[in-house]
Scaffold this active site. Sequence first.
Site, PDB file in Angstrom:
ATOM      1  N   GLU A  55       0.876  -1.172   0.000  1.00 36.76           N
ATOM      2  CA  GLU A  55       0.000   0.000   0.000  1.00 36.76           C
ATOM      3  C   GLU A  55       0.906   1.214   0.000  1.00 36.76           C
ATOM      4  O   GLU A  55       1.572   1.512   1.002  1.00 36.76           O
ATOM      5  CB  GLU A  55      -0.913   0.024   1.239  1.00 36.76           C
ATOM      6  CG  GLU A  55      -1.765   1.290   1.294  1.00 36.76           C
ATOM      7  CD  GLU A  55      -2.565   1.441   2.588  1.00 36.76           C
ATOM      8  OE1 GLU A  55      -2.904   0.422   3.224  1.00 36.76           O
ATOM      9  OE2 GLU A  55      -2.855   2.591   2.959  1.00 36.76           O
ATOM     10  N   ARG A  59       0.914  10.234   0.806  1.00 35.21           N
ATOM     11  CA  ARG A  59       1.184  11.235   1.848  1.00 35.21           C
ATOM     12  C   ARG A  59       2.292  12.181   1.442  1.00 35.21           C
ATOM     13  O   ARG A  59       2.630  13.107   2.178  1.00 35.21           O
ATOM     14  CB  ARG A  59       1.566  10.532   3.150  1.00 35.21           C
ATOM     15  CG  ARG A  59       0.390   9.777   3.703  1.00 35.21           C
ATOM     16  CD  ARG A  59       0.678   9.181   5.041  1.00 35.21           C
ATOM     17  NE  ARG A  59      -0.416   8.281   5.369  1.00 35.21           N
ATOM     18  CZ  ARG A  59      -0.508   7.610   6.484  1.00 35.21           C
ATOM     19  NH1 ARG A  59       0.433   7.715   7.383  1.00 35.21           N
ATOM     20  NH2 ARG A  59      -1.536   6.816   6.691  1.00 35.21           N
ATOM     21  N   LYS A 143     -11.442  -1.616   5.682  1.00 32.18           N
ATOM     22  CA  LYS A 143     -10.309  -1.499   6.589  1.00 32.18           C
ATOM     23  C   LYS A 143     -10.888  -1.065   7.933  1.00 32.18           C
ATOM     24  O   LYS A 143     -11.813  -0.255   7.952  1.00 32.18           O
ATOM     25  CB  LYS A 143      -9.378  -0.426   6.010  1.00 32.18           C
ATOM     26  CG  LYS A 143      -8.200  -0.083   6.843  1.00 32.18           C
ATOM     27  CD  LYS A 143      -7.191   0.688   6.009  1.00 32.18           C
ATOM     28  CE  LYS A 143      -7.272   2.183   6.252  1.00 32.18           C
ATOM     29  NZ  LYS A 143      -6.029   2.871   5.838  1.00 32.18           N
TER      30      LYS A 143
HETATM   31  C1  3PG Z   1      -0.798   4.495   8.782  1.00 32.29           C
HETATM   32  O1  3PG Z   1      -1.700   5.167   9.249  1.00 32.29           O
HETATM   33  O2  3PG Z   1       0.308   4.946   8.502  1.00 32.29           O
HETATM   34  C2  3PG Z   1      -1.065   3.081   8.470  1.00 32.29           C
HETATM   35  O3  3PG Z   1      -2.331   2.725   8.838  1.00 32.29           O
HETATM   36  C3  3PG Z   1      -0.061   2.224   9.159  1.00 32.29           C
HETATM   37  O4  3PG Z   1      -0.180   2.393  10.514  1.00 32.29           O
HETATM   38  P1  3PG Z   1       0.976   1.797  11.437  1.00 32.29           P
HETATM   39  O5  3PG Z   1       2.214   2.630  11.206  1.00 32.29           O
HETATM   40  O6  3PG Z   1       0.449   1.915  12.839  1.00 32.29           O
HETATM   41  O7  3PG Z   1       1.211   0.359  11.025  1.00 32.29           O
END
Ligand code: 3PG
Length: 221
Positions: A55, A59, A143
């Site tokens: 994924e 960002r 999710k």
């Molecule tokens: C995020 O928000 O970056 C993803 O959902 C991953 O979350 P995590 O870093 O807690 O695994």
Amino acid sequence: MSHTSVIAQVEQNGHLNVEPMLNGLPVVPVVVLDNAEQAIGLAQTLVKAKLPVIEVTLRNDYGLEAIRLIKAELPEMLVMAGTVTNQAQMLAVIDAGGDAIISPGISESLLKTATDKQIPYLPGIATPSEAMLALQYGLQECKLFPATVVGGVGALKAMGGPFPSLRFCPTGGINEENYQEFLALSNVMCVGGSWIAPSSLIKAQDWQAIEQRCLTLAESL
Ligand code: 3PG
């Protein structure tokens, strides 16, 4: 497209689910990629480690280009776009060749666009009302986000009562300590998280360490 015709299309075309594409892969590495070296290096590592799924979050500015590059170089890899929060981003991901869309929340705009474009879509939800909205559009998968903050295993068990058909990919707070607990739930199809390919190792381009994490994961399943 009107709301009514979108719903009709959902009923005609079935749901836009991700699980068939996952092909049994239990963990989706969630990543931020800054450049081509990181994108190709990580994608090659994941393929080599037999975890050919990612994924790529939108960002940063490079996210879309990373999706385009990985699909061009490693078309066998399942490349999902994360942190998609609006229609323009969803359309850009489709243009870049992304296989599926993941969003932190759920919106009618994204549901309608995914249905219209027939792109698999995994919306983030945290409440029963949001689960009902996903089901209204024919989705059978969501999710749970941010999973450990909104109730974790307990929330997933509770959602299983009213929504027995709904399958989840909990994400947010999943790590090497708790992922097995989540994967053991009957309504969990996979988990997502950054712990498999943490940002520090991606930035250091330490592909060996990431491969080792994938192998450790595979051995534990
Ligand atoms: C995020 O928000 O970056 C993803 O959902 C991953 O979350 P995590 O870093 O807690 O695994």
